[in-house]
Design a protein around this motif. Sequence first.
Motif, PDB file in Angstrom:
ATOM      1  N   LEU A  19      -2.714   6.005   2.275  1.00 19.14           N
ATOM      2  CA  LEU A  19      -1.541   5.769   3.108  1.00 19.14           C
ATOM      3  C   LEU A  19      -1.933   4.896   4.302  1.00 19.14           C
ATOM      4  O   LEU A  19      -3.028   5.049   4.854  1.00 19.14           O
ATOM      5  N   LEU A  20      -1.026   4.012   4.669  1.00 17.12           N
ATOM      6  CA  LEU A  20      -1.219   3.165   5.838  1.00 17.12           C
ATOM      7  C   LEU A  20      -0.321   3.679   6.954  1.00 17.12           C
ATOM      8  O   LEU A  20       0.835   4.032   6.721  1.00 17.12           O
ATOM      9  N   ARG A  21      -0.870   3.710   8.166  1.00 19.65           N
ATOM     10  CA  ARG A  21      -0.122   4.200   9.342  1.00 19.65           C
ATOM     11  C   ARG A  21       0.362   2.992  10.140  1.00 19.65           C
ATOM     12  O   ARG A  21      -0.445   2.254  10.704  1.00 19.65           O
ATOM     13  N   TRP A  22       1.684   2.810  10.145  1.00 21.10           N
ATOM     14  CA  TRP A  22       2.304   1.677  10.817  1.00 21.10           C
ATOM     15  C   TRP A  22       3.044   2.128  12.070  1.00 21.10           C
ATOM     16  O   TRP A  22       3.684   3.168  12.070  1.00 21.10           O
ATOM     17  N   LEU A  31       5.036   5.618  11.029  1.00 16.77           N
ATOM     18  CA  LEU A  31       5.244   6.111   9.676  1.00 16.77           C
ATOM     19  C   LEU A  31       4.012   5.831   8.831  1.00 16.77           C
ATOM     20  O   LEU A  31       3.233   4.931   9.111  1.00 16.77           O
ATOM     21  N   TRP A  32       3.851   6.668   7.815  1.00 15.64           N
ATOM     22  CA  TRP A  32       2.788   6.522   6.823  1.00 15.64           C
ATOM     23  C   TRP A  32       3.461   6.113   5.515  1.00 15.64           C
ATOM     24  O   TRP A  32       4.457   6.709   5.132  1.00 15.64           O
ATOM     25  N   GLU A  33       2.907   5.101   4.842  1.00 18.64           N
ATOM     26  CA  GLU A  33       3.442   4.711   3.545  1.00 18.64           C
ATOM     27  C   GLU A  33       2.366   4.021   2.725  1.00 18.64           C
ATOM     28  O   GLU A  33       1.365   3.542   3.266  1.00 18.64           O
ATOM     29  N   PRO A  34       2.573   3.952   1.402  1.00 23.68           N
ATOM     30  CA  PRO A  34       1.629   3.233   0.554  1.00 23.68           C
ATOM     31  C   PRO A  34       1.669   1.739   0.857  1.00 23.68           C
ATOM     32  O   PRO A  34       2.672   1.225   1.360  1.00 23.68           O
ATOM     33  N   PRO A  35       0.602   1.020   0.551  1.00 23.39           N
ATOM     34  CA  PRO A  35       0.599  -0.424   0.737  1.00 23.39           C
ATOM     35  C   PRO A  35       1.715  -1.084  -0.059  1.00 23.39           C
ATOM     36  O   PRO A  35       2.090  -0.613  -1.132  1.00 23.39           O
ATOM     37  N   GLY A  36       2.218  -2.186   0.467  1.00 18.81           N
ATOM     38  CA  GLY A  36       3.248  -2.931  -0.237  1.00 18.81           C
ATOM     39  C   GLY A  36       4.083  -3.744   0.702  1.00 18.81           C
ATOM     40  O   GLY A  36       3.851  -3.775   1.912  1.00 18.81           O
ATOM     41  N   GLY A  37       5.070  -4.431   0.130  1.00 21.24           N
ATOM     42  CA  GLY A  37       5.942  -5.252   0.942  1.00 21.24           C
ATOM     43  C   GLY A  37       6.877  -6.071   0.085  1.00 21.24           C
ATOM     44  O   GLY A  37       7.046  -5.815  -1.109  1.00 21.24           O
ATOM     45  N   GLY A  38       7.459  -7.070   0.702  1.00 27.73           N
ATOM     46  CA  GLY A  38       8.495  -7.861   0.075  1.00 27.73           C
ATOM     47  C   GLY A  38       8.014  -8.705  -1.100  1.00 27.73           C
ATOM     48  O   GLY A  38       6.876  -9.163  -1.131  1.00 27.73           O
ATOM     49  N   ILE A  39       8.917  -8.867  -2.049  1.00 26.31           N
ATOM     50  CA  ILE A  39       8.666  -9.726  -3.211  1.00 26.31           C
ATOM     51  C   ILE A  39       9.120 -11.130  -2.831  1.00 26.31           C
ATOM     52  O   ILE A  39      10.259 -11.343  -2.415  1.00 26.31           O
ATOM     53  N   GLU A  40       8.230 -12.102  -2.973  1.00 29.04           N
ATOM     54  CA  GLU A  40       8.552 -13.480  -2.626  1.00 29.04           C
ATOM     55  C   GLU A  40       9.353 -14.142  -3.738  1.00 29.04           C
ATOM     56  O   GLU A  40       9.306 -13.719  -4.901  1.00 29.04           O
ATOM     57  N   LEU A  41      10.075 -15.188  -3.390  1.00 32.72           N
ATOM     58  CA  LEU A  41      10.896 -15.924  -4.333  1.00 32.72           C
ATOM     59  C   LEU A  41      10.049 -16.391  -5.523  1.00 32.72           C
ATOM     60  O   LEU A  41       8.981 -16.980  -5.342  1.00 32.72           O
ATOM     61  N   GLY A  42      10.496 -16.060  -6.741  1.00 33.22           N
ATOM     62  CA  GLY A  42       9.794 -16.456  -7.953  1.00 33.22           C
ATOM     63  C   GLY A  42       8.648 -15.539  -8.346  1.00 33.22           C
ATOM     64  O   GLY A  42       7.984 -15.768  -9.356  1.00 33.22           O
ATOM     65  N   GLU A 109       0.957  -7.779  11.520  1.00 28.94           N
ATOM     66  CA  GLU A 109       0.440  -6.622  10.775  1.00 28.94           C
ATOM     67  C   GLU A 109      -0.871  -6.142  11.380  1.00 28.94           C
ATOM     68  O   GLU A 109      -1.133  -4.934  11.428  1.00 28.94           O
ATOM     69  N   GLN A 110      -1.702  -7.073  11.867  1.00 25.92           N
ATOM     70  CA  GLN A 110      -2.960  -6.695  12.528  1.00 25.92           C
ATOM     71  C   GLN A 110      -2.677  -5.767  13.706  1.00 25.92           C
ATOM     72  O   GLN A 110      -3.416  -4.825  13.960  1.00 25.92           O
ATOM     73  N   VAL A 111      -1.585  -6.038  14.414  1.00 21.61           N
ATOM     74  CA  VAL A 111      -1.217  -5.240  15.586  1.00 21.61           C
ATOM     75  C   VAL A 111      -0.585  -3.915  15.180  1.00 21.61           C
ATOM     76  O   VAL A 111      -0.888  -2.871  15.749  1.00 21.61           O
ATOM     77  N   ASN A 112       0.306  -3.946  14.191  1.00 17.28           N
ATOM     78  CA  ASN A 112       1.117  -2.764  13.874  1.00 17.28           C
ATOM     79  C   ASN A 112       0.496  -1.810  12.858  1.00 17.28           C
ATOM     80  O   ASN A 112       0.918  -0.662  12.775  1.00 17.28           O
ATOM     81  N   GLN A 114      -2.026   0.628  12.284  1.00 14.30           N
ATOM     82  CA  GLN A 114      -2.891   1.359  13.199  1.00 14.30           C
ATOM     83  C   GLN A 114      -4.043   2.084  12.525  1.00 14.30           C
ATOM     84  O   GLN A 114      -5.079   2.301  13.142  1.00 14.30           O
ATOM     85  N   ALA A 115      -3.857   2.495  11.287  1.00 14.13           N
ATOM     86  CA  ALA A 115      -4.900   3.269  10.620  1.00 14.13           C
ATOM     87  C   ALA A 115      -4.583   3.354   9.134  1.00 14.13           C
ATOM     88  O   ALA A 115      -3.513   2.958   8.688  1.00 14.13           O
ATOM     89  N   HIS A 116      -5.537   3.906   8.414  1.00 14.81           N
ATOM     90  CA  HIS A 116      -5.309   4.258   7.013  1.00 14.81           C
ATOM     91  C   HIS A 116      -5.992   5.596   6.774  1.00 14.81           C
ATOM     92  O   HIS A 116      -6.864   6.005   7.545  1.00 14.81           O
ATOM     93  N   ALA A 117      -5.570   6.264   5.712  1.00 13.77           N
ATOM     94  CA  ALA A 117      -6.186   7.543   5.366  1.00 13.77           C
ATOM     95  C   ALA A 117      -6.042   7.769   3.872  1.00 13.77           C
ATOM     96  O   ALA A 117      -5.024   7.411   3.269  1.00 13.77           O
ATOM     97  N   TRP A 118      -7.066   8.343   3.281  1.00 14.83           N
ATOM     98  CA  TRP A 118      -7.003   8.820   1.900  1.00 14.83           C
ATOM     99  C   TRP A 118      -6.634  10.292   2.012  1.00 14.83           C
ATOM    100  O   TRP A 118      -7.438  11.113   2.448  1.00 14.83           O
TER     101      TRP A 118
END
Length: 152
Positions: A19-22, A31-42, A109-112, A114-118
């Motif tokens: 989980l990534l802590r944003w 919030l904590w969530e799995p890695p991921g993000g927006g799907i780019e065009l195509g 993203e570097q700023v926001n 904050q941490a990760h955890a298994w």
Amino acid sequence: MFRPAARVVCLDAADRVLLLRWRDPSDGSVLWEPPGGGIELGETPLAAARRELAEETGLDPAAVRERAVPVERDVWWDGVHYAGVEHFFLARFDGDRPPLGRAGLLPDEQVNLQAHAWVGWAELGSLPERLEPPHLLEVLAGLAPDGPWRAA
């Protein structure tokens, strides 16, 4: 607002979930969530999941499996309400708590980030801060129905 997105539920050898802590830049909430993000065009959801995993964690994108489960999301981030279905994929990694890299993160993203955890799968419901999606254990069961969480 709907934004097509893909996420990766990563498991290490002990079935811990990455989980990534944003920190939300608009209101400071966490919030904590799995890695991921927006799907780019195509881009396909699988390609987006692999790209996002590599960018946000430095982990091997080839570990992301092809099967996805749809997950209804309803989350506020940076003052914007995101609602809609995201594609969640599974990735398994050998070893305990593989190390992560930050080199692929964008400046904000570097700023926001904050941490990760298994995190142990049994502890997903007891995090001290918000988990997104809140029913991540059910998502995990949908991606890997043969795991130890099936009886939970």
